[in-house]
Design a protein around this motif. Structure first.
Motif, short mmCIF file in Angstrom:
data_model
loop_
_atom_site.label_atom_id
_atom_site.label_comp_id
_atom_site.label_asym_id
_atom_site.label_seq_id
_atom_site.Cartn_x
_atom_site.Cartn_y
_atom_site.Cartn_z
N ILE A 1 0.82 -1.22 0.00
CA ILE A 1 0.00 0.00 0.00
C ILE A 1 0.85 1.27 0.00
O ILE A 1 0.30 2.38 -0.07
N GLY A 2 2.18 1.13 0.08
CA GLY A 2 3.06 2.28 -0.05
C GLY A 2 3.18 3.14 1.20
O GLY A 2 3.22 4.37 1.11
N THR A 3 3.24 2.49 2.36
CA THR A 3 3.46 3.22 3.60
C THR A 3 4.66 2.62 4.32
O THR A 3 5.24 1.63 3.88
N SER A 4 5.02 3.20 5.46
CA SER A 4 6.07 2.61 6.28
C SER A 4 5.51 1.40 7.04
O SER A 4 4.29 1.26 7.19
N ARG A 5 6.40 0.54 7.52
CA ARG A 5 5.97 -0.62 8.28
C ARG A 5 5.25 -0.20 9.56
O ARG A 5 4.24 -0.80 9.95
N VAL A 6 5.75 0.85 10.21
CA VAL A 6 5.14 1.32 11.45
C VAL A 6 3.71 1.80 11.21
O VAL A 6 2.79 1.49 11.97
N THR A 7 3.53 2.54 10.11
CA THR A 7 2.19 3.03 9.78
C THR A 7 1.24 1.87 9.46
O THR A 7 0.11 1.82 9.94
N ALA A 8 1.72 0.91 8.65
CA ALA A 8 0.89 -0.25 8.31
C ALA A 8 0.50 -1.01 9.57
O ALA A 8 -0.65 -1.46 9.71
N ARG A 9 1.44 -1.13 10.50
CA ARG A 9 1.13 -1.86 11.73
C ARG A 9 0.05 -1.15 12.54
O ARG A 9 -0.80 -1.80 13.16
N ARG A 10 0.02 0.18 12.52
CA ARG A 10 -1.02 0.91 13.26
C ARG A 10 -2.41 0.59 12.69
O ARG A 10 -3.36 0.40 13.45
N TYR A 11 -2.52 0.56 11.37
CA TYR A 11 -3.80 0.21 10.76
C TYR A 11 -4.19 -1.23 11.09
O TYR A 11 -5.35 -1.53 11.40
N LEU A 12 -3.23 -2.13 11.01
CA LEU A 12 -3.51 -3.54 11.28
C LEU A 12 -3.92 -3.76 12.73
O LEU A 12 -4.84 -4.55 13.02
N GLU A 13 -3.27 -3.07 13.64
CA GLU A 13 -3.62 -3.20 15.05
C GLU A 13 -5.00 -2.62 15.32
O GLU A 13 -5.77 -3.15 16.13
N TYR A 14 -5.34 -1.52 14.64
CA TYR A 14 -6.68 -0.95 14.77
C TYR A 14 -7.73 -1.98 14.34
O TYR A 14 -8.72 -2.21 15.05
N LEU A 15 -7.51 -2.62 13.19
CA LEU A 15 -8.47 -3.60 12.69
C LEU A 15 -8.54 -4.82 13.60
O LEU A 15 -9.61 -5.40 13.81
N ALA A 16 -7.39 -5.24 14.14
CA ALA A 16 -7.39 -6.37 15.07
C ALA A 16 -8.15 -6.04 16.34
O ALA A 16 -8.94 -6.85 16.85
N ASP A 17 -7.96 -4.83 16.87
CA ASP A 17 -8.67 -4.42 18.08
C ASP A 17 -10.17 -4.32 17.83
O ASP A 17 -10.98 -4.55 18.74
N ALA A 18 -10.55 -4.00 16.58
CA ALA A 18 -11.97 -3.90 16.23
C ALA A 18 -12.57 -5.26 15.90
O ALA A 18 -13.76 -5.37 15.61
N GLY A 19 -11.75 -6.32 15.92
CA GLY A 19 -12.25 -7.66 15.64
C GLY A 19 -12.46 -7.94 14.17
O GLY A 19 -13.14 -8.90 13.81
N GLN A 20 -11.84 -7.14 13.30
CA GLN A 20 -12.05 -7.30 11.86
C GLN A 20 -10.93 -8.07 11.17
O GLN A 20 -11.08 -8.47 10.01
N VAL A 21 -9.81 -8.26 11.85
CA VAL A 21 -8.76 -9.14 11.35
C VAL A 21 -8.25 -9.99 12.51
O VAL A 21 -8.39 -9.61 13.68
N ASP A 22 -7.69 -11.14 12.16
CA ASP A 22 -7.12 -12.03 13.17
C ASP A 22 -5.61 -11.85 13.23
O ASP A 22 -4.94 -11.70 12.21
N ARG A 23 -5.08 -11.86 14.46
CA ARG A 23 -3.64 -11.75 14.69
C ARG A 23 -3.08 -13.11 15.03
O ARG A 23 -3.68 -13.86 15.79
N SER A 24 -1.90 -13.43 14.49
CA SER A 24 -1.23 -14.66 14.87
C SER A 24 0.27 -14.44 14.73
O SER A 24 0.73 -13.38 14.27
N THR A 25 1.05 -15.44 15.12
CA THR A 25 2.51 -15.33 15.07
C THR A 25 3.06 -16.28 14.02
O THR A 25 2.70 -17.46 13.99
N ARG A 26 3.90 -15.75 13.15
CA ARG A 26 4.53 -16.57 12.12
C ARG A 26 5.94 -16.94 12.59
O ARG A 26 6.77 -16.08 12.84
N HIS A 27 6.19 -18.25 12.71
CA HIS A 27 7.50 -18.74 13.11
C HIS A 27 8.24 -19.26 11.88
O HIS A 27 7.66 -19.58 10.86
N GLY A 28 9.54 -19.36 11.99
CA GLY A 28 10.33 -19.90 10.88
C GLY A 28 11.58 -19.09 10.68
O GLY A 28 11.63 -17.89 10.95
N GLY A 29 12.62 -19.74 10.19
CA GLY A 29 13.89 -19.07 9.97
C GLY A 29 14.63 -18.85 11.27
O GLY A 29 14.23 -19.31 12.34
N SER A 30 15.69 -18.09 11.21
CA SER A 30 16.53 -17.88 12.39
C SER A 30 16.23 -16.58 13.10
O SER A 30 16.74 -16.32 14.18
#
Length: 223
Positions: free
Chosen positions: A184-213
């Motif tokens: 979407i052409g933003t910084s990672r910090v900005t994208a994370r703010r939108y994603l956290e807003y949607l997660a707090d609103a219950g509109q997206v699911d949050r999970s942890t991706r494991h893998g690599g070192s």
């Protein structure tokens, strides 16, 4: 489930805008665009139409007359009025003819997206209700009521929020904040703010991706 949409709008610029936006929404497909009452009637006879985005003021007829014709013929389409008609009597008559939403022009992309998301929930509730009790009926009709949103934090825009929702809703793939930022052409910090807003609103699911070192990454997926 794909929602087949007929756009009924006599202003060419508005019609193109409505078509473009609807087709960006996951699960929606525009089957035709009609600029007149007569074209709308023909399109309804030629296509499977689940949802009509209906302008009330057409050059050769009124949207209310099209609503009456739909109901008289028991056509299964639902209708969301998308119009500048602010006359209280028009609103009352539209409601009596069973419109499931009424969106006044001018409106933002976020407002149209909200109506379409509500309709998708409404249709899903209709199709997945196997038996009817009061709880099931309430769930169907609650789906078309406006959602209560967590207040949009200062510095976030409704337009960018729409882009993030569309990106996540366009596939089942989970994405990290960095991946969303790249798309979407933003910084990672900005994208994370939108994603956290949607997660707090219950509109997206949050999970942890494991893998690599490296450290595990938080990823987000449309609910």
């Amino acid at each position: 489930m794909t929602v087949h949409v007929l756009v009924v709008e006599d202003e060419p610029v508005a019609a193109r805008a409505h078509r473009t936006f609807v087709e960006r929404m996951a699960g929606f497909e525009v089957v035709d665009v009609a600029g007149t009452f007569a074209d709308a009637v023909r399109a309804l006879g030629a296509h499977q139409v689940d949802l009509v985005l209906l302008d009330m003021q057409l050059p050769d007829g009124h949207g209310l007359d099209l609503l009456r014709q739909l109901r008289a013929t028991a056509h299964p389409s639902h209708v969301i009025a998308v119009t500048s008609a602010r006359d209280a009597d028009v609103v009352r008559q539209a409601a009596s003819q069973g419109v499931v939403g009424y969106l006044l022009k001018p409106f933002t992309a976020a407002m149209l997206e909200a109506k379409l998301r509500q309709y998708a929930d409404f249709r899903s509730a209709l199709e997945t209700t196997a038996s009817v009790d009061q709880t099931a009926v309430d769930a169907v009709f609650d789906a078309m009521r406006p959602r209560r949103e967590v207040a949009l934090p200062k510095g976030l825009s409704a337009e960018t929020l729409v882009k993030v929702r569309q990106l996540l809703g366009g596939s089942d793939q989970a994405r990290t904040a960095s991946e969303v930022a790249d798309r979407i052409g933003t910084s990672r910090v900005t994208a994370r703010r939108y994603l956290e807003y949607l997660a707090d609103a219950g509109q997206v699911d949050r999970s942890t991706r494991h893998g690599g070192s490296g450290r595990p990454h938080v990823e987000y997926r449309s609910s």
